[in-house]
Design a protein around this motif. Sequence first.
Motif, mmCIF file in Angstrom:
data_model
loop_
_atom_site.group_PDB
_atom_site.id
_atom_site.type_symbol
_atom_site.label_atom_id
_atom_site.label_comp_id
_atom_site.label_asym_id
_atom_site.label_seq_id
_atom_site.Cartn_x
_atom_site.Cartn_y
_atom_site.Cartn_z
ATOM 1 N N MET A 1 -45.133 9.153 -66.131
ATOM 2 C CA MET A 1 -44.546 7.880 -65.744
ATOM 3 C C MET A 1 -45.308 6.775 -66.474
ATOM 4 N N GLY A 2 -44.567 5.853 -67.085
ATOM 5 C CA GLY A 2 -45.195 4.751 -67.807
ATOM 6 C C GLY A 2 -45.865 3.765 -66.866
ATOM 7 N N ASN A 3 -46.840 3.057 -67.383
ATOM 8 C CA ASN A 3 -47.554 2.073 -66.569
ATOM 9 C C ASN A 3 -46.628 1.002 -66.016
ATOM 10 N N GLU A 4 -45.669 0.557 -66.820
ATOM 11 C CA GLU A 4 -44.765 -0.491 -66.358
ATOM 12 C C GLU A 4 -43.907 -0.016 -65.193
ATOM 13 N N VAL A 5 -43.405 1.207 -65.290
ATOM 14 C CA VAL A 5 -42.566 1.757 -64.217
ATOM 15 C C VAL A 5 -43.394 1.920 -62.949
ATOM 16 N N GLU A 6 -44.584 2.444 -63.105
ATOM 17 C CA GLU A 6 -45.470 2.645 -61.952
ATOM 18 C C GLU A 6 -45.826 1.312 -61.304
ATOM 19 N N LEU A 7 -46.134 0.325 -62.137
ATOM 20 C CA LEU A 7 -46.459 -0.999 -61.618
ATOM 21 C C LEU A 7 -45.280 -1.593 -60.858
ATOM 22 N N LEU A 8 -44.098 -1.456 -61.405
ATOM 23 C CA LEU A 8 -42.900 -1.987 -60.752
ATOM 24 C C LEU A 8 -42.640 -1.298 -59.413
ATOM 25 N N GLU A 9 -42.843 -0.003 -59.352
ATOM 26 C CA GLU A 9 -42.653 0.720 -58.089
ATOM 27 C C GLU A 9 -43.630 0.234 -57.027
ATOM 28 N N HIS A 10 -44.883 0.059 -57.418
ATOM 29 C CA HIS A 10 -45.879 -0.455 -56.471
ATOM 30 C C HIS A 10 -45.556 -1.888 -56.070
ATOM 31 N N TRP A 11 -45.112 -2.682 -57.035
ATOM 32 C CA TRP A 11 -44.756 -4.078 -56.787
ATOM 33 C C TRP A 11 -43.700 -4.194 -55.689
ATOM 34 N N ARG A 12 -42.702 -3.357 -55.768
ATOM 35 C CA ARG A 12 -41.597 -3.406 -54.803
ATOM 36 C C ARG A 12 -42.040 -3.065 -53.381
ATOM 37 N N GLU A 13 -43.140 -2.349 -53.251
ATOM 38 C CA GLU A 13 -43.644 -1.969 -51.932
ATOM 39 C C GLU A 13 -44.497 -3.065 -51.296
ATOM 40 N N LEU A 14 -44.866 -4.071 -52.072
ATOM 41 C CA LEU A 14 -45.742 -5.126 -51.565
ATOM 42 C C LEU A 14 -44.968 -6.193 -50.809
ATOM 43 N N THR A 15 -45.672 -6.838 -49.882
ATOM 44 C CA THR A 15 -45.094 -7.988 -49.186
ATOM 45 C C THR A 15 -45.060 -9.168 -50.168
ATOM 46 N N PRO A 16 -44.237 -10.182 -49.900
ATOM 47 C CA PRO A 16 -44.210 -11.355 -50.785
ATOM 48 C C PRO A 16 -45.589 -12.021 -50.948
ATOM 49 N N GLN A 17 -46.384 -12.017 -49.890
ATOM 50 C CA GLN A 17 -47.722 -12.608 -49.971
ATOM 51 C C GLN A 17 -48.609 -11.826 -50.943
ATOM 52 N N LYS A 18 -48.524 -10.514 -50.864
ATOM 53 C CA LYS A 18 -49.336 -9.686 -51.765
ATOM 54 C C LYS A 18 -48.806 -9.763 -53.198
ATOM 55 N N GLN A 19 -47.501 -9.898 -53.347
ATOM 56 C CA GLN A 19 -46.948 -10.082 -54.685
ATOM 57 C C GLN A 19 -47.498 -11.367 -55.303
ATOM 58 N N GLN A 20 -47.619 -12.418 -54.501
ATOM 59 C CA GLN A 20 -48.180 -13.679 -54.982
ATOM 60 C C GLN A 20 -49.630 -13.498 -55.411
ATOM 61 N N LYS A 21 -50.397 -12.725 -54.635
ATOM 62 C CA LYS A 21 -51.781 -12.458 -54.999
ATOM 63 C C LYS A 21 -51.865 -11.709 -56.330
ATOM 64 N N VAL A 22 -50.946 -10.771 -56.529
ATOM 65 C CA VAL A 22 -50.914 -10.018 -57.786
ATOM 66 C C VAL A 22 -50.644 -10.973 -58.939
ATOM 67 N N LEU A 23 -49.676 -11.867 -58.763
ATOM 68 C CA LEU A 23 -49.365 -12.839 -59.817
ATOM 69 C C LEU A 23 -50.567 -13.718 -60.140
ATOM 70 N N GLU A 24 -51.267 -14.162 -59.117
ATOM 71 C CA GLU A 24 -52.455 -14.985 -59.327
ATOM 72 C C GLU A 24 -53.536 -14.206 -60.070
ATOM 73 N N PHE A 25 -53.697 -12.938 -59.716
ATOM 74 C CA PHE A 25 -54.682 -12.099 -60.377
ATOM 75 C C PHE A 25 -54.329 -11.887 -61.851
ATOM 76 N N VAL A 26 -53.045 -11.660 -62.113
ATOM 77 C CA VAL A 26 -52.598 -11.477 -63.501
ATOM 78 C C VAL A 26 -52.861 -12.749 -64.307
ATOM 79 N N GLU A 27 -52.596 -13.906 -63.717
ATOM 80 C CA GLU A 27 -52.867 -15.167 -64.401
ATOM 81 C C GLU A 27 -54.359 -15.316 -64.692
ATOM 82 N N LEU A 28 -55.204 -14.912 -63.746
ATOM 83 C CA LEU A 28 -56.647 -14.961 -63.949
ATOM 84 C C LEU A 28 -57.043 -14.054 -65.106
#
Length: 86
Positions: A1-28
């Motif tokens: 499984m590619g990293n992008e697919v795996e990341l997307l699958e995990h992303w979909r399981e997160l709450t909106p608050q945790k998705q926001q934290k992920v976005l902030e971390f990626v920006e960092l």
Amino acid sequence: MGNEVELLEHWRELTPQKQQKVLEFVELLKSESETTPPESDFVPQTPLAKKLWSIRQRAIASGLQLLNEDEIELELAARRGGFRES
């Protein structure tokens, strides 16, 4: 499984608050990579180059932010009383 697919699958399981934290971390991470100089294969050959390279490495290690080409040009213009070559 590619990293992008795996990341997307995990992303979909997160709450909106945790998705926001992920976005902030990626920006960092993105901003760190923009300010962190890339690893270099440069090997100074002359004694002067070795000394200058050592000074540069110590400055980077101490947290000094190196200027890019545009920032150097702006600093030179300011030091020359506003004169700027085009």
